[in-house]
Every structure is written in C-alpha cells, then in structure tokens.
Design a protein around this motif. Structure first.
Motif, PDB file in Angstrom:
ATOM      1  N   VAL A 296       0.843  -1.195   0.000  1.00  0.00           N
ATOM      2  CA  VAL A 296       0.000   0.000   0.000  1.00  0.00           C
ATOM      3  C   VAL A 296       0.882   1.249   0.000  1.00  0.00           C
ATOM      4  CG1 VAL A 296      -1.768   1.299   1.249  1.00  0.00           C
ATOM      5  CG2 VAL A 296      -1.931  -1.193   1.097  1.00  0.00           C
ATOM      6  N   PHE A 297       1.937   1.255   0.824  1.00  0.00           N
ATOM      7  CA  PHE A 297       2.862   2.385   0.839  1.00  0.00           C
ATOM      8  C   PHE A 297       3.471   2.591  -0.548  1.00  0.00           C
ATOM      9  CE2 PHE A 297       7.011   4.302   0.999  1.00  0.00           C
ATOM     10  CZ  PHE A 297       6.817   5.396   1.816  1.00  0.00           C
ATOM     11  N   TYR A 298       3.935   1.526  -1.161  1.00  0.00           N
ATOM     12  CA  TYR A 298       4.562   1.616  -2.488  1.00  0.00           C
ATOM     13  C   TYR A 298       3.604   2.237  -3.501  1.00  0.00           C
ATOM     14  CZ  TYR A 298       6.993   0.356  -6.745  1.00  0.00           C
ATOM     15  OH  TYR A 298       7.633   0.411  -7.957  1.00  0.00           O
ATOM     16  N   LYS A 299       2.357   1.802  -3.482  1.00  0.00           N
ATOM     17  CA  LYS A 299       1.371   2.332  -4.429  1.00  0.00           C
ATOM     18  C   LYS A 299       1.102   3.815  -4.180  1.00  0.00           C
ATOM     19  CE  LYS A 299      -0.905  -2.100  -5.203  1.00  0.00           C
ATOM     20  NZ  LYS A 299      -2.113  -2.890  -4.959  1.00  0.00           N
ATOM     21  N   ILE A 300       1.026   4.223  -2.924  1.00  0.00           N
ATOM     22  CA  ILE A 300       0.822   5.632  -2.602  1.00  0.00           C
ATOM     23  C   ILE A 300       2.030   6.443  -3.053  1.00  0.00           C
ATOM     24  CG2 ILE A 300       0.621   7.312  -0.716  1.00  0.00           C
ATOM     25  CD1 ILE A 300      -0.900   5.053   0.844  1.00  0.00           C
TER      26      ILE A 300
ATOM     27  N   ILE B 109       3.581  14.544  -0.521  1.00  0.00           N
ATOM     28  CA  ILE B 109       3.442  14.216   0.896  1.00  0.00           C
ATOM     29  C   ILE B 109       4.760  13.644   1.415  1.00  0.00           C
ATOM     30  CG2 ILE B 109       0.951  13.795   0.701  1.00  0.00           C
ATOM     31  CD1 ILE B 109       1.541  10.792   0.749  1.00  0.00           C
ATOM     32  N   SER B 110       4.910  13.655   2.735  1.00  0.00           N
ATOM     33  CA  SER B 110       6.110  13.074   3.349  1.00  0.00           C
ATOM     34  C   SER B 110       5.911  11.563   3.518  1.00  0.00           C
ATOM     35  CB  SER B 110       6.353  13.713   4.714  1.00  0.00           C
ATOM     36  OG  SER B 110       5.342  13.309   5.629  1.00  0.00           O
ATOM     37  N   LYS B 111       7.004  10.874   3.798  1.00  0.00           N
ATOM     38  CA  LYS B 111       6.900   9.435   4.064  1.00  0.00           C
ATOM     39  C   LYS B 111       6.040   9.180   5.291  1.00  0.00           C
ATOM     40  CE  LYS B 111      11.009   7.790   1.749  1.00  0.00           C
ATOM     41  NZ  LYS B 111      12.270   7.045   1.851  1.00  0.00           N
ATOM     42  N   GLU B 112       6.152  10.048   6.281  1.00  0.00           N
ATOM     43  CA  GLU B 112       5.341   9.892   7.494  1.00  0.00           C
ATOM     44  C   GLU B 112       3.845  10.023   7.158  1.00  0.00           C
ATOM     45  OE1 GLU B 112       8.057  11.935   7.280  1.00  0.00           O
ATOM     46  OE2 GLU B 112       9.406  10.691   8.476  1.00  0.00           O
ATOM     47  N   GLN B 113       3.514  10.968   6.285  1.00  0.00           N
ATOM     48  CA  GLN B 113       2.118  11.116   5.874  1.00  0.00           C
ATOM     49  C   GLN B 113       1.659   9.899   5.085  1.00  0.00           C
ATOM     50  OE1 GLN B 113       2.829  14.923   3.958  1.00  0.00           O
ATOM     51  NE2 GLN B 113       1.361  15.901   5.352  1.00  0.00           N
TER      52      GLN B 113
ATOM     53  N   ILE C 240      -1.439   7.349   5.974  1.00  0.00           N
ATOM     54  CA  ILE C 240      -2.489   6.956   5.026  1.00  0.00           C
ATOM     55  C   ILE C 240      -2.604   5.437   4.993  1.00  0.00           C
ATOM     56  CG2 ILE C 240      -3.169   6.931   2.593  1.00  0.00           C
ATOM     57  CD1 ILE C 240      -1.760   9.736   2.413  1.00  0.00           C
ATOM     58  N   VAL C 241      -1.461   4.748   4.985  1.00  0.00           N
ATOM     59  CA  VAL C 241      -1.471   3.275   5.008  1.00  0.00           C
ATOM     60  C   VAL C 241      -2.247   2.790   6.228  1.00  0.00           C
ATOM     61  CG1 VAL C 241      -0.045   1.203   5.305  1.00  0.00           C
ATOM     62  CG2 VAL C 241       0.683   2.998   3.726  1.00  0.00           C
ATOM     63  N   ALA C 242      -1.936   3.339   7.387  1.00  0.00           N
ATOM     64  CA  ALA C 242      -2.614   2.921   8.620  1.00  0.00           C
ATOM     65  C   ALA C 242      -4.109   3.157   8.521  1.00  0.00           C
ATOM     66  CB  ALA C 242      -2.023   3.658   9.819  1.00  0.00           C
ATOM     67  N   TYR C 243      -4.491   4.303   7.977  1.00  0.00           N
ATOM     68  CA  TYR C 243      -5.915   4.608   7.834  1.00  0.00           C
ATOM     69  C   TYR C 243      -6.589   3.651   6.845  1.00  0.00           C
ATOM     70  CZ  TYR C 243     -10.215   6.852   6.464  1.00  0.00           C
ATOM     71  OH  TYR C 243     -11.529   7.097   6.177  1.00  0.00           O
ATOM     72  N   VAL C 244      -5.959   3.433   5.705  1.00  0.00           N
ATOM     73  CA  VAL C 244      -6.539   2.549   4.685  1.00  0.00           C
ATOM     74  C   VAL C 244      -6.772   1.153   5.259  1.00  0.00           C
ATOM     75  CG1 VAL C 244      -5.987   1.329   2.531  1.00  0.00           C
ATOM     76  CG2 VAL C 244      -5.689   3.794   2.670  1.00  0.00           C
ATOM     77  N   GLN C 245      -5.834   0.675   6.041  1.00  0.00           N
ATOM     78  CA  GLN C 245      -5.976  -0.672   6.603  1.00  0.00           C
ATOM     79  C   GLN C 245      -7.160  -0.754   7.583  1.00  0.00           C
ATOM     80  OE1 GLN C 245      -4.633  -2.441   4.650  1.00  0.00           O
ATOM     81  NE2 GLN C 245      -2.435  -2.681   4.773  1.00  0.00           N
ATOM     82  N   THR C 246      -7.590   0.366   8.147  1.00  0.00           N
ATOM     83  CA  THR C 246      -8.758   0.339   9.033  1.00  0.00           C
ATOM     84  C   THR C 246     -10.070   0.269   8.255  1.00  0.00           C
ATOM     85  OG1 THR C 246      -9.102   2.746   9.180  1.00  0.00           O
ATOM     86  CG2 THR C 246      -7.539   1.748  10.738  1.00  0.00           C
ATOM     87  N   LEU C 247     -10.031   0.571   6.973  1.00  0.00           N
ATOM     88  CA  LEU C 247     -11.255   0.579   6.166  1.00  0.00           C
ATOM     89  C   LEU C 247     -11.738  -0.820   5.804  1.00  0.00           C
ATOM     90  CD1 LEU C 247     -10.450   3.468   3.659  1.00  0.00           C
ATOM     91  CD2 LEU C 247     -11.874   3.560   5.712  1.00  0.00           C
ATOM     92  N   ARG C 248     -10.841  -1.772   5.841  1.00  0.00           N
ATOM     93  CA  ARG C 248     -11.208  -3.140   5.434  1.00  0.00           C
ATOM     94  C   ARG C 248     -12.145  -3.761   6.448  1.00  0.00           C
ATOM     95  NH1 ARG C 248      -5.460  -4.036   3.440  1.00  0.00           N
ATOM     96  NH2 ARG C 248      -5.688  -3.319   1.305  1.00  0.00           N
TER      97      ARG C 248
END
Length: 79
Positions: free
Chosen positions: A41-45, A61-65, A69-77
């Motif tokens: 997911v990080f790679y795709k972003i 965006i920064s790597k931290e941002q 986003i990765v953390a947020y996306v994983q909560t959507l599943r």
C-alpha cells in the motif's frame, strides 16, 4: 486527494474513479488484504501505478504522511 477516486468511504466510487476498476479501487474489501499488506500500500501511494491508474504522491506528501495513510486505509477493510 484519495477521495477523488476511492470515494468518501473508500469503496472506489469517487467522481474521478474508473468504473472499470471499481473493484480494484475498493479499499474496504477484506479479500484484497492478502495482496495489499502495508508495504505494498505504501509503495502504491508513494510511486503510483499504471493500471488502474493512480498518481504518484511522493512529491506531495512526506513518508510519514504516506505511512499514516497506510494505517488509515488498513482500518477501512471490513473484518
């Protein structure tokens, strides 16, 4: 920026989304979790992708941002 294609709830139904790839763009599908662990997911972003088309965000965006986003996306599943 994500909502344009992924939609407000991450279901791939945003106004700029490609209807032909709505299933690929649906971030809520738990069946896609195996193919999309955090690093993918990080790679795709960070780097974008060609099909379905997704822009590169590494210059916006920064790597931290991106990791946030990765953390947020994983909560959507759905569990």
């Amino acid at each position: 920026k994500c909502q344009r294609c992924h939609g407000a709830s991450g279901k791939g139904d945003g106004p700029d989304g490609d209807p032909a790839h709505a299933d690929d763009m649906n971030l809520t599908n738990p069946a896609r979790a195996t193919n999309n662990p955090d690093g993918v997911v990080f790679y795709k972003i960070w780097n974008g992708r060609s099909s379905p088309k997704m822009p590169t965000f590494s210059e916006e965006i920064s790597k931290e941002q991106a990791w946030a986003i990765v953390a947020y996306v994983q909560t959507l599943r759905a569990k």
